[in-house]
Design an enzyme around this catalytic site. Structure first.
Site, short mmCIF file in Angstrom:
data_model
loop_
_atom_site.label_atom_id
_atom_site.label_comp_id
_atom_site.label_asym_id
_atom_site.label_seq_id
_atom_site.Cartn_x
_atom_site.Cartn_y
_atom_site.Cartn_z
N ARG A 52 0.84 -1.19 0.00
CA ARG A 52 0.00 0.00 0.00
C ARG A 52 0.88 1.24 0.00
O ARG A 52 2.09 1.15 0.18
CB ARG A 52 -0.96 0.00 1.20
CG ARG A 52 -0.18 -0.28 2.50
CD ARG A 52 -0.68 0.42 3.69
NE ARG A 52 -0.62 1.85 3.59
CZ ARG A 52 0.48 2.58 3.72
NH1 ARG A 52 1.67 2.03 3.93
NH2 ARG A 52 0.43 3.89 3.64
N GLY A 53 0.20 2.40 -0.14
CA GLY A 53 0.94 3.65 -0.31
C GLY A 53 1.10 3.82 -1.83
O GLY A 53 1.51 2.86 -2.52
N ALA A 54 0.75 5.00 -2.33
CA ALA A 54 0.67 5.19 -3.78
C ALA A 54 1.92 4.72 -4.54
O ALA A 54 1.80 3.93 -5.49
CB ALA A 54 0.32 6.65 -4.08
N ARG A 95 -7.57 -0.77 -6.94
CA ARG A 95 -7.85 0.42 -6.10
C ARG A 95 -7.98 1.62 -7.04
O ARG A 95 -7.15 1.79 -7.94
CB ARG A 95 -6.73 0.65 -5.07
CG ARG A 95 -6.58 -0.48 -4.06
CD ARG A 95 -5.69 -0.10 -2.91
NE ARG A 95 -6.33 0.81 -2.00
CZ ARG A 95 -5.71 1.42 -0.99
NH1 ARG A 95 -4.42 1.22 -0.79
NH2 ARG A 95 -6.36 2.23 -0.18
N GLN A 204 -2.98 2.98 9.76
CA GLN A 204 -1.64 3.05 9.14
C GLN A 204 -0.68 3.89 9.98
O GLN A 204 0.53 3.67 9.95
CB GLN A 204 -1.72 3.64 7.72
CG GLN A 204 -2.38 2.73 6.69
CD GLN A 204 -3.86 3.01 6.56
OE1 GLN A 204 -4.50 3.45 7.51
NE2 GLN A 204 -4.41 2.76 5.39
N ASP A 245 -2.32 10.67 -2.71
CA ASP A 245 -2.62 9.61 -3.68
C ASP A 245 -2.89 10.15 -5.07
O ASP A 245 -2.76 9.43 -6.06
CB ASP A 245 -3.79 8.75 -3.20
CG ASP A 245 -3.31 7.82 -2.11
OD1 ASP A 245 -3.08 8.29 -0.98
OD2 ASP A 245 -3.11 6.63 -2.40
N ASN A 255 -5.84 12.30 -0.17
CA ASN A 255 -4.96 11.49 0.68
C ASN A 255 -5.84 10.76 1.67
O ASN A 255 -7.07 10.94 1.71
CB ASN A 255 -3.91 12.36 1.37
CG ASN A 255 -2.82 11.51 2.04
OD1 ASN A 255 -2.29 10.59 1.43
ND2 ASN A 255 -2.51 11.79 3.29
N LYS A 256 -5.22 9.96 2.50
CA LYS A 256 -5.95 9.13 3.46
C LYS A 256 -7.01 9.91 4.21
O LYS A 256 -6.78 11.06 4.60
CB LYS A 256 -4.92 8.52 4.43
CG LYS A 256 -5.47 7.61 5.48
CD LYS A 256 -6.34 6.51 4.96
CE LYS A 256 -5.73 5.73 3.84
NZ LYS A 256 -6.70 4.79 3.21
O1 MRU Z 1 -4.86 3.29 1.82
P1 MRU Z 1 -3.39 3.52 1.85
O2 MRU Z 1 -2.75 3.04 3.10
O3 MRU Z 1 -2.72 2.98 0.60
O4 MRU Z 1 -3.23 5.10 1.82
C1 MRU Z 1 -1.94 5.64 1.75
C2 MRU Z 1 -1.91 7.11 1.81
O5 MRU Z 1 -2.92 7.76 1.91
C3 MRU Z 1 -0.55 7.74 1.64
O6 MRU Z 1 -0.49 8.95 2.33
C4 MRU Z 1 -0.26 8.00 0.16
O7 MRU Z 1 -0.52 6.86 -0.60
C5 MRU Z 1 1.13 8.45 -0.06
S1 MRU Z 1 2.31 7.19 0.27
C6 MRU Z 1 3.85 7.87 -0.06
#
Ligand code: MRU
Length: 355
Positions: A52-54, A95, A204, A245, A255-256
């Site tokens: 996970r994480g973009a 996703r 997270q 994201d 973002n999250k």
């Molecule tokens: O749902 P997730 O855990 O994939 O969400 C991640 C985030 O929101 C991060 O802040 C984003 O992807 C940037 S990661 C460098």
């Protein structure tokens, strides 16, 4: 417990036959790597946030589509490209919000389309492998640059608030929002304080950012999301770094879930709020934040997950958006690997060569 920086979140196995990911759903209690080869397993790993994480999703998708295409036995280019397209559409459906997923898949497809006329299928597979490796290597370099630029904004002793996890686990290495802290550690700074929002519902912040920062030896404090206001009011936060994201052309960004609330609080308390964004996350095809598709996830993440028993009445309606949109006028700056964009963002993006 291992230092998070020593754990590779997403790589290709040395025999180049498996996607190896650190299963982030098990952290911080268990460090386990999954070896994936099948389309369904790679899709599930992205959907379930095992990777996970973009940026990390983008790297996983690049290696994923390489592996799935490499498994195709046909030497007929048209059939190979048809199968490639099928794998691409399937992985892309895992996703919707993180643009790096489609960005990485499109970049891989571009290689296939550009080289199909001048290479055989086995040669094209090699070029796809090289492109996937390049995406991962570039991500490490991009994170370093963001870390350097973010570090320049810090003062010794600063309190940094972050939301979700945009650290080494969320990228190929170093992260985006936490990269400035890793640079500070390399520079010998020992007195930064990092506050991690817990980040309901998938935690997270608690499970990943707190783990990363603590294992790196940083003064780390975990707070529930609803404690951010008091923490700011008491003067403990000097600067905020978050990841993203997808950034729209006007600087709005997804973002999250919970990020926009942090930005609104930051404005109220006069605290600089920075978004850390590889340029691959900036989607100039999207005009503003309202056009960003927001992923909605299953209700059980809110009602049951992490609890010993269900903590909400059976049948209650649940709204579970995984991301939110922060308006650009709440953002102090967007730190990209090419430089920091300041408002007006459309002008700054152009200046940085982002189109
Ligand atoms: O749902 P997730 O855990 O994939 O969400 C991640 C985030 O929101 C991060 O802040 C984003 O992807 C940037 S990661 C460098």
């Amino acid at each position: 417990m291992s230092n998070a920086l020593s754990l590779d979140s997403v790589v290709l196995s040395s025999d180049e036959k498996e996607l190896v990911i650190l299963d982030q759903t098990l952290l911080p209690n268990e460090v386990k790597f999954l070896h994936l080869t099948k389309a369904g397993d790679i899709w599930e790993a992205i959907y379930s946030l095992r990777v996970r994480g973009a940026p990390a999703i983008g790297v996983a998708a690049a290696y994923g589509i390489y592996l799935l295409s490499a498994q195709e036995e046909t030497e007929d280019m048209a059939r190979f490209l048809e199968a490639f397209k099928g794998h691409k559409d399937y992985l892309n459906s895992a996703r919707p919000t993180a643009v790096n997923l489609s960005w990485a898949l499109n970049r891989m497809e571009k290689v296939a389309q550009a080289e199909k006329g001048s290479h055989s299928v086995p040669e094209l597979k090699k070029l796809l492998l090289a492109e996937a490796h390049a995406i991962r290597e570039e991500d490490i370099a991009i994170s370093r640059s963001i870390g350097r630029l973010g570090f320049e904004l810090l003062k010794p002793g600063d309190g940094i608030l972050t939301h979700c996890n945009a650290g080494t686990l969320a990228t190929a290495k170093y992260g985006t929002a936490l990269a400035p802290v890793y640079v500070a550690l390399e520079e010998g700074w020992k007195d930064l304080r990092v506050y991690c929002d817990e980040t309901r519902p998938l935690l997270q912040g608690a499970r990943l950012s707190a783990f990363e920062m603590q294992t790196a030896g940083v003064d780390t404090t975990l707070i529930c999301d609803n404690m951010a206001s008091l923490t700011m009011r008491r003067g403990k936060i000097d600067i905020i770094f978050v990841g993203c994201d997808r950034v729209a052309a006007n600087g709005d960004f997804a973002n999250k879930i919970g990020t926009s609330g942090v930005a609104i609080l930051a404005k109220h308390y006069g605290i600089p709020f920075y978004v850390c964004a590889p340029t691959s996350t900036i989607d100039m095809a999207v005009t503003c934040g309202d056009d960003i598709v927001i992923e909605e996830r299953k209700p059980e993440e809110v009602t049951e997950m992490w609890y010993a028993k269900r903590m909400a009445p059976e049948g209650v309606k649940v709204f579970n958006p995984a991301f939110d949109v922060t308006d650009h006028d709440l953002v102090t700056g967007i730190i990209t690997e090419k430089g920091i964009a300041y408002p007006p963002f459309d002008v700054s993006f152009r200046r940085l060569g982002i189109q």
